[in-house]
Enzyme design. Structure first.
Site, PDB file in Angstrom:
ATOM      1  N   LYS A  77      31.666  30.948  58.949  1.00 15.15           N
ATOM      2  CA  LYS A  77      31.711  29.619  59.564  1.00 15.15           C
ATOM      3  C   LYS A  77      31.885  28.574  58.474  1.00 15.15           C
ATOM      4  O   LYS A  77      31.279  28.679  57.396  1.00 15.15           O
ATOM      5  CB  LYS A  77      30.412  29.396  60.332  1.00 15.15           C
ATOM      6  CG  LYS A  77      30.317  28.095  61.119  1.00 15.15           C
ATOM      7  CD  LYS A  77      28.985  28.048  61.853  1.00 15.15           C
ATOM      8  CE  LYS A  77      28.823  26.807  62.713  1.00 15.15           C
ATOM      9  NZ  LYS A  77      27.534  26.792  63.444  1.00 15.15           N
ATOM     10  N   SER A 152      28.001  26.357  68.458  1.00 12.88           N
ATOM     11  CA  SER A 152      29.002  25.767  67.586  1.00 12.88           C
ATOM     12  C   SER A 152      29.758  26.785  66.725  1.00 12.88           C
ATOM     13  O   SER A 152      30.753  26.459  66.088  1.00 12.88           O
ATOM     14  CB  SER A 152      28.327  24.761  66.661  1.00 12.88           C
ATOM     15  OG  SER A 152      27.370  25.418  65.828  1.00 12.88           O
ATOM     16  N   SER A 176      23.534  28.639  68.715  1.00  8.19           N
ATOM     17  CA  SER A 176      24.942  28.557  68.325  1.00  8.19           C
ATOM     18  C   SER A 176      25.554  29.852  67.818  1.00  8.19           C
ATOM     19  O   SER A 176      26.740  29.884  67.480  1.00  8.19           O
ATOM     20  CB  SER A 176      25.126  27.465  67.270  1.00  8.19           C
ATOM     21  OG  SER A 176      24.949  26.202  67.843  1.00  8.19           O
TER      22      SER A 176
END
Length: 483
Positions: A77, A152, A176
């Site tokens: 990420k 996310s 997330s």
């Protein structure tokens, strides 16, 4: 045909049946072909990945691999600092930021020999549940490109589900990693708070952020966690506790385990198809020898409201550093205050601005005790209810999400979006480990996730139960037909 797992790939490397370079090249080629449709990546680290793969291949030829992750193609990420590679956090304000150092978890992955394919898309500063709030592009769910992958950490989840990486890392603040894992039909594990160092993780909410892996199965999840877990003197919240052999712990099964089913996780708002799938999964655990008990966590109803005071308050503090002075975007102004205002107006998206304003308000004079102080008291109540439940049971079993992946634009109302985290937020606020495991599909063929929650630092039991369920079901053998 299902994509290969990390442990299958590295076993093939050890036998000389495949090479890390050829595998890295195949993943990079697949990214070139398919990521224009999925949008999982923000930055592809082609040269770095092939260099790491060549080094890994040399070690295998010499009979000296670094361990079970040597040569494994993984994605990160874009919230983790990577030395010499831009780290945007999905935001225009950091669009050109190139860190001079690696996050601790990145350094540990490199030490383990992992091949980092690139940095994945995310909701800006990890604020969102759909990866529609990235400043750069949306990410699409490989199972249905009209739907979101969750967020996310949606880019990392979509990369694993779509065969664009064998494993990945995201961050779980209010769900997330677990929520996108459920939406994309992969495994997502939130470890105990402090089990993995946050050094080099760009902060959203410091008391809630967790470094967390995605994988195709539980064995890979255990390998990824084992590579990055452990105390780090650079992180004051890092736990000083030995790291067990998570893979070795998988063999025990669930016979004799007591698993609690919280009443509050099966109420109004839960999709009936998810209710049926999760209850069927719990029956599988019962059939494998676990004892199932009903438990109650009454403060669950206040979890979302509490989280959306605590998290924005911490975000308001953490994001104050982006003022145009030290790093990132700078929009000139007539003085420092004007420059900071112009920089933030241009650099932050709507959701980030919304949460900064919420958090600043909750921390302001006259409202601190009424909102932030009360939220922290409720957070304590939630923690005590979990402690009481774990005095009776070893694990909790529940849905990961109230619904399946929704279509892009379907949750334009922020409050509707926030409710996606209703079942994941309580474990985040208490710092307890939790994992989402695929447990079937709805009638439209969209994945459903089973969530298991464990005691602090008891990831071995959590993973053991998840592995026992996985071994009894066929869900891990299905992959989306992307091409």
């Amino acid at each position: 045909m299902a994509a290969p797992t990390i442990h299958e790939l590295t076993a093939a490397f050890a036998r000389g049946e495949q090479s890390p370079v050829a595998v890295a090249e195949s993943y990079l080629a697949r990214i070139d072909t398919l990521d224009g449709r999925v949008g999982a990546y923000l930055t592809v680290m082609r040269d770095e990945a092939l260099s790491a793969a060549r080094a890994s291949e040399a070690r295998y030829r010499a009979g000296a691999p670094l361990g079970p992750l040597d040569g494994a193609p993984v994605a990160l990420k874009d919230v983790f600092c990577t030395r010499g590679v831009r780290t945007t956090c999905g935001s225009r304000i950091l669009e050109s930021f190139v860190p001079p150092y690696d996050a601790t978890m990145v350094e540990r992955l490199r030490t383990a020999g992992a091949v980092i394919l690139g940095k994945t898309n995310m909701d800006e500063f990890a604020m969102g549940s759909s990866t529609e709030h990235s400043a750069f592009h949306v990410t699409r769910n490989p199972w249905d490109l009209t739907r979101v992958p969750g967020g996310s950490s949606g880019g990392s989840a979509a990369a694993v589900a779509g065969g664009l990486a064998a494993g990945a890392f995201g961050t779980d603040t209010g769900g997330s990693v677990r929520q996108p894992a459920a939406f994309c039909g992969v495994v997502g594990l939130k470890p105990t708070y402090g089990r993995v160092s946050r050094y080099g993780l760009i902060a959203f909410a410091s008391s809630l952020d967790h470094v967390a892996p995605f994988a195709l199965d539980i064995v890979d999840t255990a390998l990824l966690l084992g590579a990055v877990a452990g105390h780090d003197p650079l992180d004051a919240t890092s736990v000083e506790a030995p790291v067990p052999d998570y893979v070795a712990a998988l063999a025990g099964g669930v016979k004799g385990l007591r698993i609690g089913v919280p009443d509050e996780y099966f109420g109004a708002g839960l999709d009936p198809e998810i209710d049926r799938a999760v209850r069927a999964a719990i029956d599988v655990l019962r059939d494998r020898g676990a004892t199932i008990e009903r438990v109650s966590l009454p403060s669950t109803a206040y979890g979302v409201a509490t989280y959306y005071i605590v998290a924005p308050a911490e975000a308001s503090s953490n994001l104050a550093r982006y003022d145009g002075v030290k790093y990132g975007l700078r929009v000139p102004g007539k003085d420092l205050i004007d420059m900071a205002s112009r920089t933030r107006a241009a650099g932050f998206g709507a959701e980030v601005k919304r949460r900064i304003m919420l958090g600043t308000y909750a921390l302001s004079a006259g409202y601190h005790e009424a909102y932030y102080g009360q939220a922290q008291k409720v957070r304590t109540l939630v923690r005590r209810e979990f402690e009481a439940a774990f005095a009776r049971v070893d694990l909790l079993a529940a849905p990961t999400t109230p619904g399946v992946a929704f279509t892009h634009g379907d949750k334009a109302d922020p409050l509707a979006m926030y409710m996606n985290d209703v079942y994941t937020i309580p474990a985040s606020m208490t710092g307890l480990p939790a994992v989402s495991v695929p447990c079937g599909f709805n009638a439209a063929g969209l994945p459903i996730g089973l969530q298991l929650i464990g005691r602090a630092l008891d990831e071995p039991t959590l993973l053991r139960a998840a592995h026992a369920y996985e071994q009894a079901t066929p869900w891990r053998h299905r992959s989306p037909a992307l091409g």
